[in-house]
Enzyme design. Structure first.
Site, mmCIF file in Angstrom:
data_model
loop_
_atom_site.group_PDB
_atom_site.id
_atom_site.type_symbol
_atom_site.label_atom_id
_atom_site.label_comp_id
_atom_site.label_asym_id
_atom_site.label_seq_id
_atom_site.Cartn_x
_atom_site.Cartn_y
_atom_site.Cartn_z
ATOM 1 N N ALA A 39 0.866 -1.175 0.000
ATOM 2 C CA ALA A 39 0.000 0.000 0.000
ATOM 3 C C ALA A 39 0.906 1.229 0.000
ATOM 4 O O ALA A 39 2.063 1.149 0.420
ATOM 5 C CB ALA A 39 -0.883 -0.018 1.232
ATOM 6 N N GLY B 24 0.488 -4.937 0.859
ATOM 7 C CA GLY B 24 -0.690 -4.931 -0.012
ATOM 8 C C GLY B 24 -0.425 -5.604 -1.348
ATOM 9 O O GLY B 24 -1.354 -6.122 -1.980
ATOM 10 N N GLU C 94 -0.955 -9.139 -0.725
ATOM 11 C CA GLU C 94 -2.396 -9.327 -0.493
ATOM 12 C C GLU C 94 -3.188 -9.260 -1.796
ATOM 13 O O GLU C 94 -4.139 -10.018 -1.998
ATOM 14 C CB GLU C 94 -2.890 -8.276 0.512
ATOM 15 N N GLU D 4 4.273 -5.163 7.215
ATOM 16 C CA GLU D 4 3.570 -4.040 7.846
ATOM 17 C C GLU D 4 4.039 -3.780 9.273
ATOM 18 O O GLU D 4 4.061 -2.643 9.736
ATOM 19 C CB GLU D 4 2.054 -4.312 7.861
HETATM 20 N N1 CO8 Z 1 4.601 3.153 -0.638
HETATM 21 C C1 CO8 Z 1 4.997 4.308 -1.190
HETATM 22 N N2 CO8 Z 1 6.131 4.435 -1.900
HETATM 23 C C2 CO8 Z 1 6.892 3.345 -2.026
HETATM 24 C C3 CO8 Z 1 6.531 2.092 -1.471
HETATM 25 C C4 CO8 Z 1 5.307 2.010 -0.749
HETATM 26 N N3 CO8 Z 1 4.861 0.873 -0.217
HETATM 27 N N4 CO8 Z 1 7.509 1.193 -1.769
HETATM 28 C C5 CO8 Z 1 8.437 1.851 -2.496
HETATM 29 N N5 CO8 Z 1 8.069 3.148 -2.658
HETATM 30 C C6 CO8 Z 1 8.791 4.204 -3.352
HETATM 31 C C7 CO8 Z 1 10.010 4.663 -2.571
HETATM 32 O O1 CO8 Z 1 9.627 5.581 -1.577
HETATM 33 C C8 CO8 Z 1 10.861 5.263 -3.662
HETATM 34 O O2 CO8 Z 1 10.357 6.535 -3.982
HETATM 35 P P1 CO8 Z 1 11.377 7.826 -4.040
HETATM 36 O O3 CO8 Z 1 12.315 7.484 -5.168
HETATM 37 O O4 CO8 Z 1 10.464 8.966 -4.336
HETATM 38 O O5 CO8 Z 1 12.048 7.865 -2.735
HETATM 39 C C9 CO8 Z 1 10.583 4.347 -4.867
HETATM 40 O O6 CO8 Z 1 9.342 3.693 -4.570
HETATM 41 C C10 CO8 Z 1 11.632 3.298 -5.055
HETATM 42 O O7 CO8 Z 1 11.788 2.585 -3.829
HETATM 43 P P2 CO8 Z 1 13.204 2.338 -3.129
HETATM 44 O O8 CO8 Z 1 14.166 3.427 -3.466
HETATM 45 O O9 CO8 Z 1 12.954 2.057 -1.681
HETATM 46 O O10 CO8 Z 1 13.643 0.993 -3.901
HETATM 47 P P3 CO8 Z 1 14.646 -0.133 -3.361
HETATM 48 O O11 CO8 Z 1 14.890 -1.027 -4.520
HETATM 49 O O12 CO8 Z 1 15.790 0.469 -2.649
HETATM 50 O O13 CO8 Z 1 13.767 -0.942 -2.239
HETATM 51 C C11 CO8 Z 1 11.820 -2.057 -1.328
HETATM 52 C C12 CO8 Z 1 12.650 -1.681 -2.593
HETATM 53 C C13 CO8 Z 1 12.619 -2.994 -0.439
HETATM 54 C C14 CO8 Z 1 10.531 -2.754 -1.805
HETATM 55 C C15 CO8 Z 1 11.466 -0.775 -0.530
HETATM 56 O O14 CO8 Z 1 10.940 0.187 -1.433
HETATM 57 C C16 CO8 Z 1 10.454 -0.996 0.565
HETATM 58 O O15 CO8 Z 1 10.787 -1.526 1.618
HETATM 59 N N6 CO8 Z 1 9.172 -0.585 0.357
HETATM 60 C C17 CO8 Z 1 8.131 -0.669 1.349
HETATM 61 C C18 CO8 Z 1 7.626 -2.091 1.495
HETATM 62 C C19 CO8 Z 1 6.549 -2.153 2.541
HETATM 63 O O16 CO8 Z 1 6.754 -1.919 3.712
HETATM 64 N N7 CO8 Z 1 5.336 -2.480 2.107
HETATM 65 C C20 CO8 Z 1 4.207 -2.612 2.976
HETATM 66 C C21 CO8 Z 1 3.430 -1.345 2.970
HETATM 67 S S1 CO8 Z 1 2.053 -1.380 4.139
HETATM 68 C C22 CO8 Z 1 0.857 -2.294 3.346
HETATM 69 O O17 CO8 Z 1 1.012 -2.671 2.236
HETATM 70 C C23 CO8 Z 1 -0.459 -2.675 3.989
HETATM 71 C C24 CO8 Z 1 -0.783 -1.714 5.013
HETATM 72 C C25 CO8 Z 1 -1.987 -2.160 5.748
HETATM 73 C C26 CO8 Z 1 -2.289 -1.087 6.725
HETATM 74 C C27 CO8 Z 1 -3.690 -1.152 7.161
HETATM 75 C C28 CO8 Z 1 -4.107 0.221 7.645
HETATM 76 C C29 CO8 Z 1 -5.611 0.321 7.819
#
Ligand code: CO8
Length: 258
Positions: free
Chosen positions: A66, A109, A112, A132
């Site tokens: 997400a 997400g 999921e 998460e």
């Molecule tokens: N959301 C927003 N932006 C993201 C996300 C994300 N989930 N993942 C990556 N991006 C963005 C980065 O911020 C970056 O943007 P910018 O260049 O502007 O900084 C761009 O994508 C490229 O990402 P990275 O530079 O981080 O790329 P890497 O190759 O270094 O790393 C990873 C890749 C390991 C996948 C890393 O991006 C990462 O850890 N991402 C987050 C993964 C994560 O935690 N996902 C779970 C999110 S929470 C969810 O999905 C469910 C939430 C449920 C909550 C319920 C609430 C009611």
């Protein structure tokens, strides 16, 4: 021009393909993308010319979760008030079979969404996880439930509590994915699978999907009874007559979806 900005859609024969397309954010699932995926999939589902749907992402990411940047400022009242992520549930009501083709990250997400599809074909580069907990939240699009049903309690707890990723090989061993293929072959293999499904009788494929899904909602005895009744009802279709006649006559069947 496409009516969508965060996804690409195309038809390949009787397969409707939805490609997540926010490359700069690794296909993070923001609310616009959620609306567009749900609308595109529902439109394919309503289309008689479509017999299977394929959801895919890029080589680097199916979806990295997400959209954390969109979620970050929200308060409890907002996420509760808008029932954040509940729109994704509409994919569970889609009756046309949905295949997920996953390469790279399928996290949070993203994992999921892949699990909302009927089965997953993964590239050997795929990485699955529910990270998460590292953000101070828990899965919110069914991950704690669908992952547990797919891989069992031990691995679901491991993934949801440590936030670690698992690679494609571990995901296949655990039963999360149906097949693992070399990354270069992913799109072709997934399209071949979707095309095979789309060549079957659509109402019969829907019945098969409904019967398998029933196993998650009911007891074994009730599920078997449901299956038997649906099996009996296939004999009311022209496609059962055609499928069996074609076998006996040693020819390919011509299903009419009726
Ligand atoms: N959301 C927003 N932006 C993201 C996300 C994300 N989930 N993942 C990556 N991006 C963005 C980065 O911020 C970056 O943007 P910018 O260049 O502007 O900084 C761009 O994508 C490229 O990402 P990275 O530079 O981080 O790329 P890497 O190759 O270094 O790393 C990873 C890749 C390991 C996948 C890393 O991006 C990462 O850890 N991402 C987050 C993964 C994560 O935690 N996902 C779970 C999110 S929470 C969810 O999905 C469910 C939430 C449920 C909550 C319920 C609430 C009611």
């Amino acid at each position: 021009m496409s009516e969508y900005e965060t996804i690409l859609t195309e038809r390949t024969g009787r397969v409707g393909v939805v490609t997540l397309n926010r490359p700069k954010a690794l296909n993070a699932l923001n609310s616009q993308l959620m609306r567009e995926v749900v609308a595109a999939v529902e439109a394919f589902d309503a289309d008689d010319e479509i017999g299977a749907i394929l959801i895919t992402g890029s080589e680097k990411a199916f979806a990295a979760g997400a959209d954390i940047k969109e979620m970050q400022p929200k308060t409890f009242a907002q996420v509760y008030g808008e029932d954040l992520f509940s729109q994704w549930d509409r994919l569970s009501s889609v009756r046309t079979p949905i295949v997920a083709a996953v390469a790279g990250y399928a996290l949070g997400g993203g994992c999921e969404l892949a699990m909302l599809c009927d089965f997953i074909i993964a590239a050997d580069t795929a990485k699955f996880g529910q990270p998460e907990i590292k953000l101070g939240v828990i899965p919110g699009i069914g991950g704690s439930q669908r992952l547990t049903r797919a891989v069992g309690k031990a691995k679901a707890m491991d993934l949801c509590l440590t936030g670690r990723n698992m690679d494609a090989e571990e995901a296949e061993r655990a039963g999360l994915v149906a097949r693992v293929v070399p990354a270069a072959d992913l799109q072709a293999v997934a399209l071949e699978a979707a095309t095979a499904i789309a060549s079957m009788s659509l109402p019969i494929a829907m019945m098969a999907k409904e019967a398998v899904n029933r196993s998650f909602e009911t007891t074994l005895a009730e599920g078997v009874k449901f299956e038997r009744r649906v099996f009996h009802s296939t004999f009311a279709t022209a496609d059962q007559k055609e499928g069996m006649a074609a076998f006996v006559e040693k020819r390919a069947p011509k299903f009419v979806n009726g």
